[in-house]
Design a protein around this motif. Structure first.
Motif, short mmCIF file in Angstrom:
data_model
loop_
_atom_site.label_atom_id
_atom_site.label_comp_id
_atom_site.label_asym_id
_atom_site.label_seq_id
_atom_site.Cartn_x
_atom_site.Cartn_y
_atom_site.Cartn_z
N THR A 37 38.85 37.54 52.88
CA THR A 37 39.01 37.22 51.45
C THR A 37 39.46 35.79 51.22
O THR A 37 38.93 35.10 50.33
CB THR A 37 40.02 38.19 50.81
N LEU A 38 40.43 35.31 51.99
CA LEU A 38 40.92 33.96 51.78
C LEU A 38 39.84 32.92 52.12
O LEU A 38 39.68 31.92 51.41
CB LEU A 38 42.17 33.70 52.60
N THR A 39 39.10 33.16 53.19
CA THR A 39 38.00 32.25 53.53
C THR A 39 36.96 32.24 52.41
O THR A 39 36.42 31.19 52.05
CB THR A 39 37.35 32.67 54.86
N ALA A 40 36.67 33.41 51.86
CA ALA A 40 35.74 33.49 50.73
C ALA A 40 36.23 32.63 49.58
O ALA A 40 35.45 31.88 48.97
CB ALA A 40 35.58 34.94 50.29
N CYS A 41 37.51 32.73 49.27
CA CYS A 41 38.09 31.94 48.19
C CYS A 41 37.88 30.45 48.44
O CYS A 41 37.52 29.69 47.53
CB CYS A 41 39.58 32.25 48.07
N GLN A 42 38.05 30.03 49.68
CA GLN A 42 37.92 28.61 50.01
C GLN A 42 36.48 28.13 49.82
O GLN A 42 36.25 27.01 49.35
CB GLN A 42 38.40 28.39 51.44
N TYR A 43 35.50 28.97 50.17
CA TYR A 43 34.11 28.59 49.94
C TYR A 43 33.81 28.52 48.44
O TYR A 43 33.10 27.62 47.97
CB TYR A 43 33.16 29.59 50.61
N TYR A 44 34.36 29.45 47.67
CA TYR A 44 34.15 29.40 46.22
C TYR A 44 34.78 28.14 45.62
O TYR A 44 34.22 27.56 44.67
CB TYR A 44 34.74 30.64 45.55
N VAL A 45 35.93 27.73 46.16
CA VAL A 45 36.56 26.48 45.70
C VAL A 45 35.59 25.33 45.85
O VAL A 45 35.43 24.49 44.95
CB VAL A 45 37.86 26.21 46.50
N MET A 46 34.92 25.27 47.00
CA MET A 46 33.96 24.19 47.23
C MET A 46 32.77 24.30 46.28
O MET A 46 32.19 23.30 45.88
CB MET A 46 33.45 24.23 48.67
N GLY A 47 32.43 25.51 45.87
CA GLY A 47 31.30 25.71 44.98
C GLY A 47 31.52 25.17 43.58
O GLY A 47 30.54 24.83 42.89
#
Length: 360
Positions: free
Chosen positions: A60-70
Protein backbone atom coordinates in the motif's frame (compact mmCIF):
# COMPACT_ATOMS: atom_id res chain seq x y z
CA UNK A 1 1.83 21.65 -20.80
CA UNK A 2 5.02 20.43 -19.17
CA UNK A 3 8.25 19.77 -21.04
CA UNK A 4 8.26 15.97 -20.91
CA UNK A 5 12.02 15.48 -20.98
CA UNK A 6 12.49 18.03 -18.21
CA UNK A 7 9.68 16.46 -16.21
CA UNK A 8 11.28 13.03 -16.42
CA UNK A 9 14.61 14.45 -15.29
CA UNK A 10 13.19 16.24 -12.26
CA UNK A 11 10.87 13.50 -11.06
CA UNK A 12 13.83 11.17 -10.54
CA UNK A 13 14.92 13.14 -7.46
CA UNK A 14 11.49 12.57 -5.92
CA UNK A 15 11.45 8.90 -6.90
CA UNK A 16 14.82 8.52 -5.15
CA UNK A 17 13.48 10.28 -2.05
CA UNK A 18 10.68 7.71 -1.92
CA UNK A 19 13.12 4.78 -2.29
CA UNK A 20 11.40 3.59 -5.45
CA UNK A 21 13.48 1.00 -7.34
CA UNK A 22 15.44 2.64 -10.15
CA UNK A 23 15.02 -0.33 -12.46
CA UNK A 24 11.27 -0.01 -12.22
CA UNK A 25 10.77 3.73 -12.59
CA UNK A 26 13.35 3.89 -15.39
CA UNK A 27 11.37 1.49 -17.54
CA UNK A 28 8.15 3.24 -16.51
CA UNK A 29 9.50 6.59 -17.71
CA UNK A 30 10.46 5.03 -21.02
CA UNK A 31 6.80 4.08 -21.57
CA UNK A 32 5.62 7.66 -21.10
CA UNK A 33 5.23 9.50 -24.38
CA UNK A 34 2.74 12.22 -23.40
CA UNK A 35 2.46 14.67 -20.52
CA UNK A 36 -1.29 15.14 -20.92
CA UNK A 37 -4.32 12.85 -20.88
CA UNK A 38 -5.09 9.70 -18.94
CA UNK A 39 -4.53 6.86 -21.36
CA UNK A 40 -1.70 4.34 -21.90
CA UNK A 41 1.54 6.19 -22.51
CA UNK A 42 0.47 9.31 -20.62
CA UNK A 43 2.24 10.54 -17.50
CA UNK A 44 -0.61 10.00 -15.06
CA UNK A 45 -1.76 6.69 -16.50
CA UNK A 46 1.62 4.96 -16.33
CA UNK A 47 2.37 6.05 -12.76
CA UNK A 48 -1.15 5.12 -11.66
CA UNK A 49 -0.83 1.71 -13.32
CA UNK A 50 2.39 1.08 -11.38
CA UNK A 51 0.63 2.12 -8.19
CA UNK A 52 -2.30 -0.17 -8.90
CA UNK A 53 0.11 -3.07 -9.43
CA UNK A 54 1.80 -2.36 -6.10
CA UNK A 55 -1.57 -2.13 -4.36
CA UNK A 56 -2.65 -5.48 -5.88
CA UNK A 57 0.53 -6.96 -4.40
CA UNK A 58 -0.43 -5.64 -0.96
CA UNK A 59 2.23 -2.89 -1.00
CA UNK A 60 0.00 0.00 0.00
CA UNK A 61 2.70 2.52 0.89
CA UNK A 62 4.62 1.81 -2.33
CA UNK A 63 1.37 2.29 -4.25
CA UNK A 64 0.91 5.66 -2.56
CA UNK A 65 4.40 6.70 -3.62
CA UNK A 66 3.73 5.84 -7.27
CA UNK A 67 0.47 7.80 -7.15
CA UNK A 68 2.41 10.76 -5.72
CA UNK A 69 4.60 10.69 -8.81
CA UNK A 70 1.50 10.51 -11.01
CA UNK A 71 0.23 13.92 -9.83
CA UNK A 72 3.70 15.48 -10.15
CA UNK A 73 4.30 18.41 -10.45
CA UNK A 74 0.73 19.65 -9.89
CA UNK A 75 -2.83 18.72 -10.79
CA UNK A 76 -3.61 20.13 -14.24
CA UNK A 77 -6.28 17.74 -15.52
CA UNK A 78 -8.29 14.57 -14.86
CA UNK A 79 -5.28 12.23 -15.01
CA UNK A 80 -3.27 13.95 -12.32
CA UNK A 81 -6.46 14.58 -10.34
CA UNK A 82 -7.08 10.82 -10.35
CA UNK A 83 -3.48 10.21 -9.24
CA UNK A 84 -3.84 12.60 -6.30
CA UNK A 85 -7.10 10.96 -5.22
CA UNK A 86 -5.48 7.51 -5.36
CA UNK A 87 -2.49 8.86 -3.42
CA UNK A 88 -4.63 10.17 -0.56
CA UNK A 89 -6.77 7.02 -0.48
CA UNK A 90 -3.70 4.77 -0.35
CA UNK A 91 -2.12 6.81 2.43
CA UNK A 92 -5.38 6.62 4.36
CA UNK A 93 -5.33 2.83 4.07
CA UNK A 94 -1.69 2.67 5.14
CA UNK A 95 -2.02 5.01 8.10
CA UNK A 96 -4.96 3.01 9.51
CA UNK A 97 -2.48 0.18 10.01
CA UNK A 98 -0.06 2.43 11.91
CA UNK A 99 -0.89 3.04 15.58
CA UNK A 100 -1.28 6.68 16.47
CA UNK A 101 -1.43 8.34 13.03
CA UNK A 102 -4.56 10.43 12.65
CA UNK A 103 -6.03 13.19 10.48
CA UNK A 104 -6.46 16.61 12.04
CA UNK A 105 -8.44 19.43 10.44
CA UNK A 106 -6.93 22.86 11.03
CA UNK A 107 -8.77 26.08 10.20
CA UNK A 108 -6.67 28.63 8.32
CA UNK A 109 -8.30 31.90 7.32
CA UNK A 110 -11.69 30.23 7.60
CA UNK A 111 -10.74 27.26 5.39
CA UNK A 112 -10.44 23.66 6.63
CA UNK A 113 -6.98 22.20 6.03
CA UNK A 114 -6.32 18.51 6.70
CA UNK A 115 -2.95 17.44 8.08
CA UNK A 116 -1.63 14.06 9.25
CA UNK A 117 -0.42 13.78 12.84
CA UNK A 118 1.14 11.28 15.23
CA UNK A 119 2.13 11.21 18.88
CA UNK A 120 -0.62 13.55 20.09
CA UNK A 121 -1.67 13.18 23.72
CA UNK A 122 -3.66 15.39 26.08
CA UNK A 123 -2.31 13.41 29.05
CA UNK A 124 1.37 13.68 28.07
CA UNK A 125 1.82 16.39 25.44
CA UNK A 126 5.15 16.19 23.63
CA UNK A 127 7.29 18.76 21.80
CA UNK A 128 6.08 19.19 18.24
CA UNK A 129 7.81 18.71 14.89
CA UNK A 130 5.92 20.04 11.84
CA UNK A 131 7.14 18.87 8.44
CA UNK A 132 6.21 20.42 5.10
CA UNK A 133 7.40 19.76 1.56
CA UNK A 134 7.91 22.15 -1.33
CA UNK A 135 5.79 23.27 -4.26
CA UNK A 136 5.64 19.83 -5.93
CA UNK A 137 5.37 17.37 -3.02
CA UNK A 138 2.17 16.69 -1.03
CA UNK A 139 2.06 15.69 2.60
CA UNK A 140 1.53 12.03 1.73
CA UNK A 141 5.05 11.98 0.25
CA UNK A 142 6.49 12.73 3.69
CA UNK A 143 3.86 11.09 5.90
CA UNK A 144 5.81 7.82 6.37
CA UNK A 145 8.26 9.68 8.62
CA UNK A 146 5.55 10.19 11.28
CA UNK A 147 6.16 6.93 13.20
CA UNK A 148 9.86 7.80 13.42
CA UNK A 149 9.09 11.26 14.80
CA UNK A 150 6.84 9.69 17.44
CA UNK A 151 9.61 7.23 18.33
CA UNK A 152 11.87 10.23 19.07
CA UNK A 153 9.48 11.31 21.82
CA UNK A 154 7.86 14.08 19.79
CA UNK A 155 4.47 14.74 18.31
CA UNK A 156 4.64 15.04 14.55
CA UNK A 157 2.61 16.69 11.80
CA UNK A 158 3.00 16.60 8.03
CA UNK A 159 1.19 19.29 6.07
CA UNK A 160 0.86 20.48 2.49
CA UNK A 161 2.41 23.73 1.40
CA UNK A 162 -0.52 26.06 0.60
CA UNK A 163 -2.00 25.13 -2.76
CA UNK A 164 -0.30 21.73 -2.92
CA UNK A 165 -2.14 18.41 -2.71
CA UNK A 166 -5.43 18.74 -0.84
CA UNK A 167 -4.68 22.22 0.50
CA UNK A 168 -7.41 24.77 -0.36
CA UNK A 169 -5.10 27.69 0.48
CA UNK A 170 -3.50 30.06 -2.00
CA UNK A 171 0.30 30.07 -1.90
CA UNK A 172 1.81 33.38 -0.84
CA UNK A 173 3.76 34.98 2.02
CA UNK A 174 0.63 34.83 4.21
CA UNK A 175 0.87 31.04 3.91
CA UNK A 176 3.13 31.25 6.95
CA UNK A 177 -0.10 31.43 9.00
CA UNK A 178 -0.50 27.70 8.33
CA UNK A 179 2.17 26.98 10.93
CA UNK A 180 0.60 29.15 13.61
CA UNK A 181 -2.82 27.64 12.88
CA UNK A 182 -1.40 24.13 13.36
CA UNK A 183 0.12 25.13 16.69
CA UNK A 184 -3.13 26.74 17.84
CA UNK A 185 -5.14 23.65 16.85
CA UNK A 186 -2.83 21.21 18.64
CA UNK A 187 -2.36 23.23 21.82
CA UNK A 188 -3.16 20.85 24.67
CA UNK A 189 -2.38 17.70 22.66
CA UNK A 190 1.23 18.70 21.95
CA UNK A 191 3.73 20.94 23.75
CA UNK A 192 3.44 23.64 21.10
CA UNK A 193 5.63 26.05 23.07
CA UNK A 194 8.48 23.77 21.95
CA UNK A 195 7.83 23.49 18.22
CA UNK A 196 10.36 22.76 15.48
CA UNK A 197 9.76 23.10 11.75
CA UNK A 198 11.31 20.81 9.15
CA UNK A 199 10.36 22.79 6.08
CA UNK A 200 11.76 21.63 2.74
CA UNK A 201 12.45 23.82 -0.27
CA UNK A 202 9.89 26.63 -0.73
CA UNK A 203 8.12 25.90 2.54
CA UNK A 204 11.32 26.93 4.34
CA UNK A 205 10.72 30.49 3.15
CA UNK A 206 7.29 30.48 4.81
CA UNK A 207 8.72 28.80 7.92
CA UNK A 208 11.20 31.63 8.45
CA UNK A 209 8.35 34.12 8.16
CA UNK A 210 6.36 32.16 10.74
CA UNK A 211 9.29 31.88 13.15
CA UNK A 212 9.85 35.64 13.06
CA UNK A 213 6.29 36.11 14.33
CA UNK A 214 5.60 33.08 16.53
CA UNK A 215 7.89 32.58 19.53
CA UNK A 216 6.62 29.06 20.06
CA UNK A 217 8.80 27.96 17.15
CA UNK A 218 12.19 27.06 18.64
CA UNK A 219 14.15 25.86 15.64
CA UNK A 220 14.08 25.45 11.85
CA UNK A 221 15.50 22.87 9.46
CA UNK A 222 15.41 23.50 5.71
CA UNK A 223 16.72 22.19 2.41
CA UNK A 224 17.13 24.36 -0.68
CA UNK A 225 15.33 27.40 0.75
CA UNK A 226 14.61 30.43 -1.44
CA UNK A 227 15.56 33.53 0.52
CA UNK A 228 16.07 36.69 -1.52
CA UNK A 229 17.83 36.38 -4.87
CA UNK A 230 15.43 33.73 -6.16
CA UNK A 231 12.67 36.34 -5.96
CA UNK A 232 14.64 39.34 -7.25
CA UNK A 233 17.45 38.24 -9.59
CA UNK A 234 16.01 38.44 -13.11
CA UNK A 235 19.14 36.92 -14.68
CA UNK A 236 18.82 33.88 -12.44
CA UNK A 237 15.07 33.64 -12.99
CA UNK A 238 15.67 33.28 -16.74
CA UNK A 239 17.56 30.04 -15.93
CA UNK A 240 14.99 28.54 -13.55
CA UNK A 241 13.60 25.25 -14.91
CA UNK A 242 10.25 25.52 -16.67
CA UNK A 243 8.68 22.98 -14.31
CA UNK A 244 9.55 25.16 -11.31
CA UNK A 245 8.32 28.35 -12.97
CA UNK A 246 5.07 26.78 -14.16
CA UNK A 247 4.33 25.08 -10.84
CA UNK A 248 4.94 28.31 -8.95
CA UNK A 249 2.66 30.15 -11.37
CA UNK A 250 -0.06 27.54 -10.89
CA UNK A 251 0.10 27.85 -7.10
CA UNK A 252 -0.03 31.65 -7.02
CA UNK A 253 -2.63 31.88 -9.79
CA UNK A 254 -0.87 33.95 -12.45
CA UNK A 255 0.40 33.16 -15.98
CA UNK A 256 3.94 31.70 -16.04
CA UNK A 257 5.37 34.74 -17.83
CA UNK A 258 4.19 36.97 -14.96
CA UNK A 259 5.09 34.83 -11.99
CA UNK A 260 8.46 36.37 -11.16
CA UNK A 261 7.04 39.87 -11.26
CA UNK A 262 4.32 38.61 -8.91
CA UNK A 263 6.74 37.22 -6.29
CA UNK A 264 9.46 39.88 -6.40
CA UNK A 265 8.29 41.43 -3.11
CA UNK A 266 8.49 38.12 -1.24
CA UNK A 267 12.25 38.35 -0.66
CA UNK A 268 13.51 38.18 2.92
CA UNK A 269 15.82 41.11 3.62
CA UNK A 270 18.99 41.06 5.70
CA UNK A 271 17.32 42.73 8.67
CA UNK A 272 14.66 40.02 8.87
CA UNK A 273 17.29 37.28 8.75
CA UNK A 274 19.30 39.00 11.48
CA UNK A 275 16.14 39.10 13.62
CA UNK A 276 15.90 35.30 13.53
CA UNK A 277 16.80 34.38 17.10
CA UNK A 278 16.45 30.60 16.81
CA UNK A 279 18.81 28.09 15.16
CA UNK A 280 18.40 27.44 11.45
CA UNK A 281 19.93 24.24 10.07
CA UNK A 282 19.79 23.89 6.32
CA UNK A 283 21.07 21.89 3.38
CA UNK A 284 22.49 23.65 0.34
CA UNK A 285 23.39 22.14 -3.04
CA UNK A 286 26.29 23.66 -4.92
CA UNK A 287 24.76 22.75 -8.29
CA UNK A 288 21.22 23.81 -7.37
CA UNK A 289 19.38 24.76 -10.55
CA UNK A 290 16.47 26.34 -8.64
CA UNK A 291 17.96 28.29 -5.72
CA UNK A 292 20.75 30.79 -6.56
CA UNK A 293 24.04 30.60 -4.63
CA UNK A 294 23.52 34.14 -3.38
CA UNK A 295 20.74 32.91 -1.12
CA UNK A 296 23.12 30.59 0.73
CA UNK A 297 25.67 33.38 1.03
CA UNK A 298 23.01 35.66 2.48
CA UNK A 299 22.22 33.06 5.14
CA UNK A 300 25.91 32.82 5.99
CA UNK A 301 26.13 36.57 6.34
CA UNK A 302 22.96 37.24 8.29
CA UNK A 303 21.70 34.27 10.34
CA UNK A 304 23.25 34.30 13.79
CA UNK A 305 22.88 30.55 14.47
CA UNK A 306 23.28 28.89 11.08
CA UNK A 307 24.07 25.17 10.82
CA UNK A 308 24.83 24.56 7.17
CA UNK A 309 25.72 21.44 5.22
CA UNK A 310 26.60 21.69 1.52
CA UNK A 311 26.47 18.90 -1.04
CA UNK A 312 27.89 18.88 -4.60
CA UNK A 313 24.43 18.13 -5.92
CA UNK A 314 21.29 19.53 -7.56
CA UNK A 315 18.20 20.96 -5.85
CA UNK A 316 17.17 18.88 -2.85
CA UNK A 317 20.48 16.93 -2.91
CA UNK A 318 18.83 13.67 -4.05
CA UNK A 319 22.16 11.87 -4.45
CA UNK A 320 22.86 12.50 -0.76
CA UNK A 321 19.44 11.46 0.47
CA UNK A 322 20.48 9.05 3.23
CA UNK A 323 22.91 11.53 4.78
CA UNK A 324 20.56 14.50 4.42
CA UNK A 325 17.62 12.68 5.98
CA UNK A 326 19.58 11.65 9.07
CA UNK A 327 21.36 15.01 9.33
CA UNK A 328 18.03 16.85 9.29
CA UNK A 329 16.51 14.72 12.06
CA UNK A 330 19.72 14.99 14.10
CA UNK A 331 19.63 18.77 13.68
CA UNK A 332 16.20 18.84 15.32
CA UNK A 333 17.44 16.71 18.20
CA UNK A 334 20.45 18.96 18.73
CA UNK A 335 18.19 22.00 18.96
CA UNK A 336 16.02 20.43 21.67
CA UNK A 337 17.13 21.12 25.26
CA UNK A 338 15.32 18.00 26.49
CA UNK A 339 16.22 15.59 23.69
CA UNK A 340 16.79 11.98 24.67
CA UNK A 341 20.58 11.49 24.49
CA UNK A 342 20.05 7.91 23.34
CA UNK A 343 18.15 9.13 20.27
CA UNK A 344 20.82 11.75 19.57
CA UNK A 345 23.56 9.11 19.87
CA UNK A 346 21.69 6.74 17.57
CA UNK A 347 21.21 9.43 14.93
CA UNK A 348 24.86 10.47 15.23
CA UNK A 349 25.89 6.88 14.57
CA UNK A 350 23.48 6.64 11.66
CA UNK A 351 24.92 9.85 10.16
CA UNK A 352 28.45 8.51 10.42
CA UNK A 353 27.34 5.28 8.75
CA UNK A 354 25.58 7.18 5.96
CA UNK A 355 28.69 9.26 5.31
CA UNK A 356 30.92 6.20 5.37
CA UNK A 357 28.62 4.50 2.90
CA UNK A 358 28.86 7.52 0.62
CA UNK A 359 32.64 7.60 0.95
CA UNK A 360 32.70 10.89 2.87
Amino acid sequence: MNDLSELKRFVVAHAISQNLPAGHYTSLLERITSDTGDEPGSWAYEWIRAGDEAQAAGETLTACQYYVMGRFPFVDGPGRERALARCVEAFERWRREQPGIEPVVVEVDGLPVRVWAAGLSAEEPRPLLVMTGGIVSPKEQWGPVLPQIAAFGMAGVVADLPGVGESPLRYGPDGRRLFTAILDALDGRAKVSETYLLALSFSGHLAIGAALRDRRIRGLVGNGTPIHDFFTDTAWQARVPKVTRDTLAHLVGVPPEKVFAHVQDWALDDESLRDLEIPFATVSATRDEVIPPGDTERLRRCVRDLRLIEHPDVHGAPSHLAETRVWSLLAVQEMRPDADPRVTAALTGALQAARAGAGR
